[in-house]
Design a protein around this motif. Structure first.
Motif, PDB file in Angstrom:
ATOM      1  N   GLY A   2       0.963  -1.248   0.148  1.00 43.69           N
ATOM      2  CA  GLY A   2      -0.198   0.044  -0.007  1.00 43.69           C
ATOM      3  C   GLY A   2       0.918   1.191  -0.165  1.00 43.69           C
ATOM      4  O   GLY A   2       1.965   1.318  -0.142  1.00 43.69           O
ATOM      5  N   HIS A   3       0.200   2.283   0.373  1.00 43.65           N
ATOM      6  CA  HIS A   3       0.777   3.783   0.350  1.00 43.65           C
ATOM      7  C   HIS A   3       1.898   3.779   1.330  1.00 43.65           C
ATOM      8  O   HIS A   3       1.991   3.612   2.509  1.00 43.65           O
ATOM      9  CB  HIS A   3      -0.261   4.738   0.457  1.00 43.65           C
ATOM     10  CG  HIS A   3      -0.934   5.084  -0.689  1.00 43.65           C
ATOM     11  ND1 HIS A   3      -2.356   4.436  -0.817  1.00 43.65           N
ATOM     12  CD2 HIS A   3      -0.761   5.868  -1.783  1.00 43.65           C
ATOM     13  CE1 HIS A   3      -2.663   4.937  -1.924  1.00 43.65           C
ATOM     14  NE2 HIS A   3      -1.863   5.558  -2.422  1.00 43.65           N
ATOM     15  N   GLN A   4       3.175   4.452   0.833  1.00 42.81           N
ATOM     16  CA  GLN A   4       4.081   4.988   1.574  1.00 42.81           C
ATOM     17  C   GLN A   4       3.606   6.052   2.543  1.00 42.81           C
ATOM     18  O   GLN A   4       3.188   7.005   1.680  1.00 42.81           O
ATOM     19  CB  GLN A   4       5.512   5.228   0.973  1.00 42.81           C
ATOM     20  CG  GLN A   4       6.120   4.027   0.569  1.00 42.81           C
ATOM     21  CD  GLN A   4       6.864   3.109   1.564  1.00 42.81           C
ATOM     22  OE1 GLN A   4       7.792   3.513   2.166  1.00 42.81           O
ATOM     23  NE2 GLN A   4       6.653   1.982   1.791  1.00 42.81           N
ATOM     24  N   ALA A  48       2.867   3.782  -4.093  1.00 46.62           N
ATOM     25  CA  ALA A  48       2.082   2.348  -3.225  1.00 46.62           C
ATOM     26  C   ALA A  48       2.852   1.132  -3.608  1.00 46.62           C
ATOM     27  O   ALA A  48       2.876   0.954  -4.754  1.00 46.62           O
ATOM     28  CB  ALA A  48       0.940   2.718  -3.257  1.00 46.62           C
ATOM     29  N   TRP A  68      -2.581  -4.198  -3.956  1.00 43.45           N
ATOM     30  CA  TRP A  68      -1.487  -3.844  -2.800  1.00 43.45           C
ATOM     31  C   TRP A  68      -1.072  -4.882  -2.006  1.00 43.45           C
ATOM     32  O   TRP A  68      -1.694  -5.716  -1.547  1.00 43.45           O
ATOM     33  CB  TRP A  68      -2.378  -2.921  -1.743  1.00 43.45           C
ATOM     34  CG  TRP A  68      -2.998  -1.682  -2.136  1.00 43.45           C
ATOM     35  CD1 TRP A  68      -4.302  -1.045  -1.876  1.00 43.45           C
ATOM     36  CD2 TRP A  68      -2.662  -0.475  -3.201  1.00 43.45           C
ATOM     37  NE1 TRP A  68      -4.628   0.079  -2.631  1.00 43.45           N
ATOM     38  CE2 TRP A  68      -3.630   0.361  -3.426  1.00 43.45           C
ATOM     39  CE3 TRP A  68      -1.294  -0.550  -3.940  1.00 43.45           C
ATOM     40  CZ2 TRP A  68      -3.335   1.287  -4.482  1.00 43.45           C
ATOM     41  CZ3 TRP A  68      -1.185   0.725  -4.903  1.00 43.45           C
ATOM     42  CH2 TRP A  68      -2.235   1.422  -4.864  1.00 43.45           C
TER      43      TRP A  68
END
Length: 357
Positions: A178-180, A275, A320
């Motif tokens: 997923g998102h950093q 991400a 993700w």
């Protein structure tokens, strides 16, 4: 674990808040009931949608839980670059027989309205992603009895988290799915993230507040490793995607261990912010050209991802996943927590035995 955390949950396991429908109340309740800390993801939901999920979760468990918020993002995107990307995605829209989304659908994710709900109806923990909330926000949550967790991807960011008065820093390694949660989106630093064990050690020497380690953790032995490095608990997302209670699409759950998807990559293809996802057709074809434009690209591609899910096409989904995705286990969430706790105990015993020789 730090006493700040042991009062909340006995086992050093935090279920990561995964936006997009994965972190449903049933999943959070199962993790909390098993002695971990379950989380709801308020990202991409309305304030009322978040409130309804909190009410549902409270009806499922009496144990502590958390709610995650996305910080509003500054307007840094180049509109011309977003237009170019939209033209590139026209073929996808035609293929899935849908329209592209409006990139100007909103920037703040209803942040203020969600905060107002959480202040009127306090929850045990609120965590923040994509930046550090204002000191007055953290203070206001403290006044209603809520602990605050904030993600950091560098030691410098962790120091900013501590200065803001947060109770816990989530040290997110580059392995994370997923998102950093970088505090500033700087395209020049894409791909230069720090590995989790190095990050935890650096953060431990930089701040005095408890650390929750996140990034690629799938086994109890890895939890033991981050605890030894200085963390108080481990946050796990990908490990819970395949849990029975997870709200992830069946295609997403299957893809984590499908030999067709051999690796993950940090990409801006789906949202305009880095991400980590399984490499599929959409990521390969569009990742190299996606602009640094969050949440504009997220809004732009949302109908495409929804259409791909409806069509049963995993090649068009944002899959993700952290780097440990092939180690995912399809278990009820509570049973997974029990297995992780047993693995952690075994790893600690092995370490103790090794040190005694």
């Amino acid at each position: 674990m730090s006493s700040v955390l042991t009062d909340l949950f006995p086992h050093p396991i935090v279920q990561a808040p995964m936006a997009g429908g994965v972190s449903v109340p049933q999943l959070a309740a199962a993790v909390s009931d098993a002695g971990g800390l379950g989380f709801l993801a308020a990202g991409y939901k309305t304030a009322d949608g978040m409130y309804q999920e909190i009410k549902q979760l409270r009806g499922l468990t009496s144990r502590p839980f958390g709610v995650n918020l996305f910080l509003p993002q500054p307007e840094t995107a180049d509109p011309a670059a977003v237009d170019v990307y939209a033209h590139q995605l026209a073929g996808e829209a035609s293929w899935y027989e849908t329209e592209l989304g409006d990139p100007e659908s909103g920037r703040d994710d209803g942040y203020d309205a969600k905060l107002a709900v959480l202040l009127d109806n306090p929850v045990p923990v609120v965590s923040f992603h994509f930046g550090v909330p204002a000191r007055e926000v953290i203070d206001s949550l403290h006044r209603v009895g809520t602990l605050t967790f904030v993600t950091a991807t560098t030691a410098e960011e962790a120091r900013a988290v501590e200065r803001a008065g947060a109770d816990v820093v989530i040290a997110q390694g580059v392995e994370a799915g997923g998102h950093q949660g970088t505090h500033r989106d700087i395209p020049e630093t894409d791909g230069s993230g720090v590995g989790l064990l190095s990050l935890v050690a650096q953060v431990r020497e930089s701040v005095g507040i408890p650390i929750v380690a996140a990034g690629g953790i799938m086994r109890g032995g890895q939890i033991a490793a981050v605890l030894a490095a200085g963390a108080s608990a481990a946050q796990m997302g990908t490990a819970f995607v395949t849990a029975h209670e997870s709200g992830a699409h069946a295609l997403h759950k299957q893809a984590l261990t499908n030999p067709l998807f051999v690796r993950t990559e940090l990409t801006r293809a789906f949202t305009g912010r880095p991400a980590r996802a399984l490499v599929n057709r959409f990521l390969r074809e569009h990742g190299p050209y996606a602009p640094a434009a969050y949440p504009e690209v997220h809004h732009l591609t949302a109908p495409l991802r929804k259409a791909a899910a409806k069509a049963g096409d995993a090649q068009g989904l944002a899959l993700w996943a952290g780097q440990g995705h092939r180690m995912a286990r399809e278990l009820p969430a509570g049973q997974l927590v029990e297995v992780l706790v047993a693995e952690l105990a075994a790893a600690r015993t092995a370490l103790s035995a090794g040190g005694a020789r």
